[in-house]
Design an enzyme around this catalytic site. Structure first.
Site, PDB file in Angstrom:
ATOM      1  N   HIS A  89     -21.560  41.839 111.243  1.00 40.00           N
ATOM      2  CA  HIS A  89     -21.494  40.551 111.937  1.00 40.00           C
ATOM      3  C   HIS A  89     -22.500  39.563 111.347  1.00 40.00           C
ATOM      4  O   HIS A  89     -22.180  38.375 111.130  1.00 40.00           O
ATOM      5  CB  HIS A  89     -21.761  40.763 113.433  1.00 40.00           C
ATOM      6  CG  HIS A  89     -21.793  39.487 114.208  1.00 40.00           C
ATOM      7  ND1 HIS A  89     -20.652  38.767 114.526  1.00 40.00           N
ATOM      8  CD2 HIS A  89     -22.850  38.782 114.719  1.00 40.00           C
ATOM      9  CE1 HIS A  89     -20.982  37.691 115.208  1.00 40.00           C
ATOM     10  NE2 HIS A  89     -22.322  37.673 115.343  1.00 40.00           N
TER      11      HIS A  89
ATOM     12  N   ASN B 209     -43.549  36.691 115.745  1.00 44.13           N
ATOM     13  CA  ASN B 209     -42.607  36.613 116.858  1.00 44.13           C
ATOM     14  C   ASN B 209     -43.255  35.870 118.036  1.00 44.13           C
ATOM     15  O   ASN B 209     -42.607  35.060 118.716  1.00 44.13           O
ATOM     16  CB  ASN B 209     -42.206  38.028 117.287  1.00 44.13           C
ATOM     17  CG  ASN B 209     -40.891  38.048 118.037  1.00 44.13           C
ATOM     18  OD1 ASN B 209     -39.855  37.694 117.503  1.00 44.13           O
ATOM     19  ND2 ASN B 209     -40.954  38.460 119.294  1.00 44.13           N
ATOM     20  N   ALA B 210     -44.541  36.151 118.288  1.00 46.49           N
ATOM     21  CA  ALA B 210     -45.252  35.458 119.370  1.00 46.49           C
ATOM     22  C   ALA B 210     -45.384  33.963 119.067  1.00 46.49           C
ATOM     23  O   ALA B 210     -45.196  33.116 119.947  1.00 46.49           O
ATOM     24  CB  ALA B 210     -46.628  36.092 119.557  1.00 46.49           C
TER      25      ALA B 210
ATOM     26  N   TYR C 111     -42.025  32.067 119.639  1.00 50.73           N
ATOM     27  CA  TYR C 111     -41.499  31.868 120.986  1.00 50.73           C
ATOM     28  C   TYR C 111     -42.492  31.210 121.948  1.00 50.73           C
ATOM     29  O   TYR C 111     -42.117  30.848 123.058  1.00 50.73           O
ATOM     30  CB  TYR C 111     -41.053  33.206 121.585  1.00 50.73           C
ATOM     31  CG  TYR C 111     -39.762  33.710 120.984  1.00 50.73           C
ATOM     32  CD1 TYR C 111     -38.545  33.170 121.363  1.00 50.73           C
ATOM     33  CD2 TYR C 111     -39.777  34.699 120.006  1.00 50.73           C
ATOM     34  CE1 TYR C 111     -37.359  33.616 120.808  1.00 50.73           C
ATOM     35  CE2 TYR C 111     -38.602  35.156 119.442  1.00 50.73           C
ATOM     36  CZ  TYR C 111     -37.401  34.615 119.842  1.00 50.73           C
ATOM     37  OH  TYR C 111     -36.235  35.050 119.286  1.00 50.73           O
TER      38      TYR C 111
ATOM     39  N   ARG D 225     -31.132  39.927 120.450  1.00 54.43           N
ATOM     40  CA  ARG D 225     -31.343  38.507 120.749  1.00 54.43           C
ATOM     41  C   ARG D 225     -31.526  38.375 122.258  1.00 54.43           C
ATOM     42  O   ARG D 225     -30.659  38.773 123.033  1.00 54.43           O
ATOM     43  CB  ARG D 225     -30.134  37.658 120.330  1.00 54.43           C
ATOM     44  CG  ARG D 225     -29.864  37.635 118.835  1.00 54.43           C
ATOM     45  CD  ARG D 225     -30.950  36.837 118.101  1.00 54.43           C
ATOM     46  NE  ARG D 225     -30.513  36.442 116.794  1.00 54.43           N
ATOM     47  CZ  ARG D 225     -30.431  37.241 115.733  1.00 54.43           C
ATOM     48  NH1 ARG D 225     -30.748  38.509 115.849  1.00 54.43           N
ATOM     49  NH2 ARG D 225     -30.035  36.783 114.572  1.00 54.43           N
TER      50      ARG D 225
ATOM     51  N   GLY E 196     -34.242  33.633 113.568  1.00 54.21           N
ATOM     52  CA  GLY E 196     -34.644  34.934 113.054  1.00 54.21           C
ATOM     53  C   GLY E 196     -33.458  35.871 112.849  1.00 54.21           C
ATOM     54  O   GLY E 196     -32.348  35.645 113.340  1.00 54.21           O
TER      55      GLY E 196
ATOM     56  N   GLY F 194     -33.646  39.304 113.621  1.00 54.56           N
ATOM     57  CA  GLY F 194     -33.589  40.252 114.728  1.00 54.56           C
ATOM     58  C   GLY F 194     -33.972  41.669 114.349  1.00 54.56           C
ATOM     59  O   GLY F 194     -33.646  42.609 115.078  1.00 54.56           O
TER      60      GLY F 194
ATOM     61  N   GLY G  83     -37.350  42.257 113.045  1.00 55.88           N
ATOM     62  CA  GLY G  83     -38.804  42.308 112.928  1.00 55.88           C
ATOM     63  C   GLY G  83     -39.440  43.342 113.834  1.00 55.88           C
ATOM     64  O   GLY G  83     -40.256  44.154 113.391  1.00 55.88           O
ATOM     65  N   LEU G  84     -39.076  43.350 115.122  1.00 56.27           N
ATOM     66  CA  LEU G  84     -39.667  44.311 116.058  1.00 56.27           C
ATOM     67  C   LEU G  84     -39.160  45.729 115.799  1.00 56.27           C
ATOM     68  O   LEU G  84     -39.874  46.700 116.066  1.00 56.27           O
ATOM     69  CB  LEU G  84     -39.376  43.884 117.498  1.00 56.27           C
ATOM     70  CG  LEU G  84     -40.099  42.616 117.973  1.00 56.27           C
ATOM     71  CD1 LEU G  84     -39.755  42.317 119.426  1.00 56.27           C
ATOM     72  CD2 LEU G  84     -41.608  42.764 117.809  1.00 56.27           C
TER      73      LEU G  84
END
Length: 451
Positions: free
Chosen positions: A243, A355-356, A359, A404, A413, A415, A417-418
């Site tokens: 996807h 990421n912090a 957001y 997401r 992003g 999706g 990274g974490l």
């Protein structure tokens, strides 16, 4: 029946036959020795005790009534009566009244019994003053005169041998079936899993057992469950990757079509194509990073200075934070070192920090705090932001690939990274936890074993 059943059967059967044969042989040898000893003793005449008392009383009465001649006649007639044991009358010089030979040991035994007043020996006196010893002898050679009960003959040897053969046969068959059955069930379960049926379980089939084979069935179920989780995760990852790659490819195809229709906008189209190509390249790079982590390709283990590592990561992140007017506060309690993989750990912490920053609200702060626990054996790194946080129902899925959240529309992003951060920290035997802060924003806790 499989080969394993027959192996169990033959081994158990031979063991039983060997044990039974050894015990039977030892018993047979011992019994023969006892029988031989008893046979030798029974061949020797013995003085009859209580069973001969009536005959001795009769002989005493005859002496009182008929004298020694009457006794001699009675003894002579008793020799022809098979129901009576031979009775002897011995005078003071050791002679029998009928002139029969008496063994010295028998004569000595009779005198000893007479001295102890045994009922098996009578001392009588005639009117003439002569003294006689009366006693009866018996021998196993004369069964009619044997006062003791005879033992029955033992059964023929083929009877216990045949009985033991069939009992061992049945017991071996049952034992072999008991051990081979769960192994056949496991074999069927392995075959089902090999055919792709990952819903197969063996523990329930062997739930009534309480041994190592039942534990093996539980281990099989755990293994299949883990395989099923891994396969499902790979399938979801493949679906998500397809996807994610499909979207930039579709946008590239659209841009190429617009370039054909509007040649004057080719520079803008090329810029759009370059952007989407870079997005695909980043995606493939993240996927390769995950693949290397799962394959164990992680680099060289070294001593890491956490102060230096965090300072470098924060300095790089400030370039992105400044564009949002976001400040980053770094607090490190003392000098901290740990054994690890520098690049891998740096990427994990950097992914969480970026990421912090991504957001958190504009004109807010992101905090990075590092300290050792009270025991000094574990490092805690807390990264907090002032963003919208994550819905409680989504926290458990935040480390899934291509996750997401409800606020993903503001982010471009990939999706992963974490996901990479989680796997990198697990490689260091560490943990990572996320939770919403009461005052707003998200808090990520990283725990690592310290040096």
């Amino acid at each position: 029946m499989g080969k394993l059943f027959w192996k169990f059967f033959i081994v158990i059967w031979l063991a039983l036959l060997t044990m039974g044969g050894s015990m039977g042989g030892a018993f047979w040898l011992q019994r023969n020795a006892v029988l031989n000893a008893n046979g030798a003793s029974r061949n020797q005449p013995q003085i009859a005790a209580d069973p001969a008392a009536p005959y001795l009383s009769t002989a005493s009465l005859i002496v009182n009534k008929g004298g020694i001649d009457g006794l001699r006649s009675f003894l002579a007639e008793s020799r022809h009566n098979p129901a009576m044991p031979p009775i002897f009358a011995i005078d003071d010089v050791g002679k029998d009244v009928l002139g029969r030979e008496v063994a010295p040991n028998i004569l000595a035994q009779a005198k000893s019994l007479a001295a102890s007043h045994s009922t098996g020996v009578r001392r009588i006196k005639t009117d003439e003053g002569q003294s006689y010893l009366l006693f009866a002898l018996y021998s196993d050679n004369n069964s009619a005169r044997n006062p003791k009960q005879l033992h029955p003959d033992p059964p023929p040897p083929w009877l216990p041998i045949t009985l033991g053969f069939f009992i061992s046969l049945i017991f071996s068959g049952v034992s072999a079936w008991y051990f081979a059955k769960p192994i056949r069930q496991l074999q069927s379960a392995f075959s089902a899993v090999a055919r792709g049926d990952l819903d197969t379980r063996a523990g329930q089939i062997m739930s009534q057992r309480h041994d190592e084979l039942a534990d093996l069935g539980k281990s099989f179920d755990y293994m299949v469950s883990q395989i099923q989780l891994s396969v499902n995760a790979q399938q979801r990852l493949l679906h998500d990757v397809s996807h994610e790659l499909r979207s930039p490819l579709a946008r590239i195809q659209t841009a190429i079509g617009l370039a054909y229709q509007q040649p004057d906008k080719i520079p803008l189209t090329l810029e759009r194509i370059e952007k989407e190509s870079q997005r695909m390249n980043d995606l493939i790079g993240e996927l390769l990073a995950i693949s290397r982590l799962e394959a164990g390709v992680i680099g060289k283990l070294e001593m890491i200075d956490i102060n230096e590592l965090l300072s470098e990561i924060v300095e790089d992140a400030r370039l992105e934070a400044d564009s949002k007017h976001v400040g980053i506060d770094l607090n490190i309690a003392g000098e901290i070192f740990l054994q690890g993989y520098y690049d891998l750990l740096s990427r994990a912490i950097e992914n969480v920090l970026r990421n912090a920053v991504k957001y958190t609200r504009r004109h807010s702060k992101v905090s990075v705090n590092a300290k050792l626990c009270a025991s000094g054996h574990q490092l805690h790194i807390d990264i907090t932001d002032q963003g919208p946080g994550v819905a409680e129902t989504e926290l458990s899925a935040i480390f899934d690939p291509f996750f997401r959240g409800s606020h993903h529309q503001t982010s471009q992003g990939i999706g992963l990274g974490l996901t990479i951060a989680l796997k990198a920290l697990e490689t260091h035997h560490g943990k990572i936890k996320v939770g919403n802060r009461a005052e707003g924003g998200l808090k990520v806790e990283i725990m690592l074993p310290a040096a």
